[in-house]
Design a protein around this motif. Structure first.
Motif, short mmCIF file in Angstrom:
data_model
loop_
_atom_site.label_atom_id
_atom_site.label_comp_id
_atom_site.label_asym_id
_atom_site.label_seq_id
_atom_site.Cartn_x
_atom_site.Cartn_y
_atom_site.Cartn_z
N GLU A 118 0.84 -1.20 0.00
CA GLU A 118 0.00 0.00 0.00
C GLU A 118 0.88 1.26 0.00
OE1 GLU A 118 -4.10 1.37 2.12
OE2 GLU A 118 -2.88 -0.18 3.02
N ILE A 119 0.49 2.22 -0.81
CA ILE A 119 1.29 3.46 -0.92
C ILE A 119 0.77 4.47 0.10
CG2 ILE A 119 1.86 5.38 -2.46
CD1 ILE A 119 1.40 3.31 -4.80
N ASP A 120 1.69 5.02 0.90
CA ASP A 120 1.29 6.07 1.84
C ASP A 120 1.02 7.38 1.11
OD1 ASP A 120 1.58 4.51 4.19
OD2 ASP A 120 3.76 4.83 4.16
N VAL A 121 1.96 7.75 0.23
CA VAL A 121 1.84 9.05 -0.44
C VAL A 121 2.12 8.90 -1.94
CG1 VAL A 121 2.54 11.48 -0.42
CG2 VAL A 121 2.79 10.11 1.66
N LEU A 122 1.15 9.31 -2.72
CA LEU A 122 1.34 9.42 -4.17
C LEU A 122 1.78 10.85 -4.45
CD1 LEU A 122 -1.84 7.80 -5.77
CD2 LEU A 122 0.53 7.08 -6.17
N ILE A 123 2.88 11.00 -5.18
CA ILE A 123 3.33 12.35 -5.54
C ILE A 123 3.24 12.48 -7.06
CG2 ILE A 123 5.25 13.98 -5.54
CD1 ILE A 123 6.32 12.72 -3.01
N GLU B 1 -2.72 2.79 -15.93
CA GLU B 1 -2.57 2.23 -14.57
C GLU B 1 -3.48 2.97 -13.61
OE1 GLU B 1 0.96 0.65 -12.28
OE2 GLU B 1 1.90 1.76 -13.92
N VAL B 2 -4.04 2.25 -12.66
CA VAL B 2 -4.86 2.87 -11.61
C VAL B 2 -4.13 2.63 -10.29
CG1 VAL B 2 -7.10 2.88 -10.46
CG2 VAL B 2 -6.98 2.49 -12.92
N LEU B 3 -3.80 3.72 -9.60
CA LEU B 3 -2.98 3.62 -8.39
C LEU B 3 -3.70 4.29 -7.23
CD1 LEU B 3 0.14 4.68 -10.38
CD2 LEU B 3 -0.04 2.46 -9.22
N HIS B 4 -3.41 3.78 -6.02
CA HIS B 4 -4.09 4.29 -4.85
C HIS B 4 -3.08 4.72 -3.80
CE1 HIS B 4 -6.19 3.93 -0.96
NE2 HIS B 4 -7.22 4.36 -1.64
N GLY B 5 -3.31 5.86 -3.17
CA GLY B 5 -2.44 6.32 -2.08
C GLY B 5 -3.28 6.94 -0.99
#
Ligand SMILES: Cc1cc2nc3c(=O)[nH]c(=O)nc-3n(C[C@H](O)[C@H](O)[C@H](O)COP(=O)(O)OP(=O)(O)OC[C@H]3O[C@@H](n4cnc5c(N)ncnc54)[C@H](O)[C@@H]3O)c2cc1C
Length: 307
Positions: free
Chosen positions: A3-8, A98-102
């Motif tokens: 799991e990503i904490d922070v997407l920049i 791509e679908v990404l979650h943060g």
């Protein structure tokens, strides 16, 4: 994927600075960047301690190498095209699908400068068409310079540039729109006013040789300063419901908090002071606040000890 904490979104000065701080705070960070920093055409970047006079590409390469030493930080070359708030954070969609979650989202997306339709202007941008005297005034001080500006800002900018060179021509590219007092102030400083529209910037590989006006006159100059309009690089902030200032910047606190919970901004997209050092500082401040929020929410690092 963990799991990503922070997407920049945006991996230039502001985004990389935030990523370094978050990496050192043991956060899982994914940076998405499509490598279009606003200063990419300038051959020398100034005013950033330890890197004065380097190319933007060199500064960026060193920054990326140092940031990516932190094992919880990753960078993907891709463009974010859509974003939405979802349960537990944010979801972004990239150009490659791509679908990404943060949990938190930081937009360090910069701005896009709009080039006027003057032949030669875009080719000289950042080389001999200069946006800021603090960044590039030193190299041309005392030389014959131009300024392209009109309306209320013209006199103020002319006075600023006049500090670096007293041999200055103000081009208003049409009627100046200045008051009698403003015209008198220009005259008192011997600033030449040219209202005739500009036909072309004559140059060699971006190095200005002369400004040719539509009456055929040729004004030989070393460089010309210009403040051009800009727009946000991406409408993601608008998609997510961020408020903007009158000048088109994303509204945020000193620590980059926007009106959308969990959404932060840093760098040129939200500050009028466009400097590498300011973008770097903004990135650090936003990162500290993001980490603070995550701690408050009880999200702690799961990184192995000593890694
Ligand atoms: C011509 C010029 C010369 C300059 N010279 C100097 C100088 O000498 N010294 C100085 O201190 N400052 C200078 N500046 C100002 C400085 O470049 C900026 O203040 C600084 O680059 C801002 O950093 P930033 O990270 O906010 O934005 P930027 O550096 O513009 O980077 C934004 C990044 O976000 C990415 N991005 C945007 N949208 C998306 C998306 N949807 N998906 C993925 N990625 C995205 C872009 O591709 C880009 O890589 C100059 C500016 C210009 C225009």
């Amino acid at each position: 994927m963990e799991e990503i904490d922070v997407l920049i979104v945006g991996g230039s000065n502001a985004g990389l600075s935030a990523a370094m701080m978050l990496g050192r705070a043991l956060r899982r960070v994914l940076i998405l960047d499509h490598n279009q920093p606003c200063n990419r055409q300038t051959p020398h970047s100034h005013n950033f301690l330890t890197r004065d006079g380097e190319t933007p590409a060199t500064i960026s390469a060193i920054a990326r190498e140092q940031v990516l030493r932190y094992p919880s930080v990753a960078l993907q070359s891709d463009k974010v095209v859509a974003a939405q708030a979802v349960e537990g954070g944010f979801q972004v969609t990239t150009e490659r699908g791509e679908v990404l979650h943060g949990r938190k989202l930081l937009l360090a997306t910069g701005v896009k400068d709009e080039m006027p339709a003057i032949p030669g202007f875009a080719a000289c941008w950042g080389i001999s068409v200069l946006h800021c005297p603090y960044c590039h005034g030193y190299e041309v001080h005392g030389q014959k310079l131009g300024l392209l500006a009109s309306g209320t800002m013209a006199e103020e900018l002319a006075n600023l540039i006049h500090y670096w060179s007293q041999d200055l021509v103000l081009f208003t590219n049409g009627p100046a729109g200045l008051t009698t007092e403003q015209l008198a102030a220009l005259e008192a400083r011997n600033i030449q006013l040219v209202e005739t529209p500009i036909a072309e910037l004559e140059h060699q590989n971006g190095r200005l040789e002369a400004v040719r006006t539509t009456d055929g006159a040729s004004h030989v100059l070393s460089a010309i300063f210009a403040r051009v309009p800009f727009q946000q690089h991406t409408d993601i902030a608008a998609q997510l419901g961020c408020t903007h200032t009158e000048t088109g910047l994303i509204q945020a606190t000193t620590f980059g908090e926007t009106n959308v919970p969990g959404l932060f901004v840093a760098g040129d997209n939200s500050t009028p002071m466009r400097q590498v050092s300011v973008a770097v500082a903004n990135g650090s401040m936003a990162a500290a606040f993001i980490n603070r929020e995550l701690m408050k929410e009880g999200v702690y690092s799961r990184m192995p000890v000593g890694n």
